[in-house]
Design a protein around this motif. Sequence first.
Motif, PDB file in Angstrom:
ATOM      1  N   ASP A  53       1.097   2.007   0.682  1.00  0.00           N
ATOM      2  CA  ASP A  53       0.395   1.342  -0.408  1.00  0.00           C
ATOM      3  C   ASP A  53       0.758   1.937  -1.756  1.00  0.00           C
ATOM      4  O   ASP A  53       0.680   1.260  -2.786  1.00  0.00           O
ATOM      5  CB  ASP A  53      -1.123   1.437  -0.209  1.00  0.00           C
ATOM      6  N   HIS A  54       1.110   3.228  -1.770  1.00  0.00           N
ATOM      7  CA  HIS A  54       1.502   3.911  -3.002  1.00  0.00           C
ATOM      8  C   HIS A  54       2.572   4.944  -2.674  1.00  0.00           C
ATOM      9  O   HIS A  54       2.509   5.606  -1.628  1.00  0.00           O
ATOM     10  CB  HIS A  54       0.315   4.619  -3.664  1.00  0.00           C
ATOM     11  N   THR A 134      -0.213   2.825   4.452  1.00  0.00           N
ATOM     12  CA  THR A 134      -1.129   1.700   4.550  1.00  0.00           C
ATOM     13  C   THR A 134      -2.255   2.013   5.532  1.00  0.00           C
ATOM     14  O   THR A 134      -1.996   2.358   6.687  1.00  0.00           O
ATOM     15  CB  THR A 134      -0.382   0.433   4.997  1.00  0.00           C
ATOM     16  N   TYR A 212       1.162 -11.168  -0.623  1.00  0.00           N
ATOM     17  CA  TYR A 212       0.669  -9.814  -0.386  1.00  0.00           C
ATOM     18  C   TYR A 212       1.855  -8.882  -0.174  1.00  0.00           C
ATOM     19  O   TYR A 212       3.005  -9.325  -0.063  1.00  0.00           O
ATOM     20  CB  TYR A 212      -0.268  -9.776   0.827  1.00  0.00           C
TER      21      TYR A 212
END
Length: 395
Positions: A53-54, A134, A212
């Motif tokens: 996610d990052h 994630t 997404y």
Amino acid sequence: MKYLTLSACAVALTLAACGGGGGDAGTPVTTPSNNTSGTLALSLTDSPACGFDHVYVTVQKVRVNASADAAEDAAGWTDLTVGPTQRFDLLALQNGVLASLGQVPLTAGHYSQLRLVLAENGGATPLANSVVPTGGSEVALKTPSGQTSGLKLNANIDIAANQMADFVIDFDACKSVVTAGNSGQYLLKPVVSVVPNLTSGVSGYVDASVAYGGTHISLQQGGVVLKATAPDSSGKFVLAPAAPGSYDLVIQSPARATMVVTGVPVTASTMTAVSTSVAPLSPAPAIDGQAVGSIMVDGAPNTAAIAATQKLASGGLITVAETMSDSTTGAFKLGLPAAPPWVAAYAAAPASLVFAADVTAGLSYSFSASLNGTVKVVGPLAITAGGTLTVNFGF
């Protein structure tokens, strides 16, 4: 130290450096030296990451040298210091968004090497460089050479007197972050390109049902991914900068058939639109299978870049999915649609794109493993809906 999720100097679409100094190579500038000097402007951008996610990196400076072989203590280095030191979320730097690293005057000439120097993890900043898997928590990202000598990047930069050369450091986070078995550790093994900051590329929209981070959109030539991104929450995507030429646009999303638009033209200083918010691209539902395997070098596990490709009826090649094998176990896994790709030739608006299932490609994939310049290929092999295909590589 200044910590940012996204630099306040980040820009989209205009692709210009922060502070008004941006522009394509050849833009006149005023330098603080003399008429034998020009200016280098650098920005940072990224492609989608696999399973994160990052992805955070904290940049201290970028070093520049004319020699591709110059060691860290050699003569001829010029430093672009990022002040204050900034922590960037690479995954926020997609869809044409850039973060400015700054500008530095350089003697006119050719420059062949950059070194990206990252801050160290530890002390007051234990997560200066980190990842958020994630569904998981933030953990440190190990950068073996990033804090001292810097991450070595090959470059091809010409600096002209009284001109600005505007370039982008483009990370491929999917290939740059490698897992290390069950240790919970992640390693940075950077796959990075240094490209001109051009005001050209491709834009469009995908349907909201696939808007997404798991959706991967790329520009390819001959199956080589040259630029990739994920759509934003509205479905919009921007693939820039991209050099003028002809590309295949490839859209891949979990549980969807691959969607391909062939022959997408890119011309200088132009954004080519392939779809609109009113008529977005909508990949057909499909059931995925998966390919699993491992990389072994002389009987020991190793890390390699893995790609799954398909050959279209036109003879063209597309890459459907990529990943890196685990640095400890050598294992890898790729989810792949058990459905033929849907292909359309590019047509400029107001004409419509006409998609048809490519039965020649069918459900067959070839798999390649790239390690230290050596490439091994297995296939084509058929994937089945909900099935598992085992593909092992030995070097």
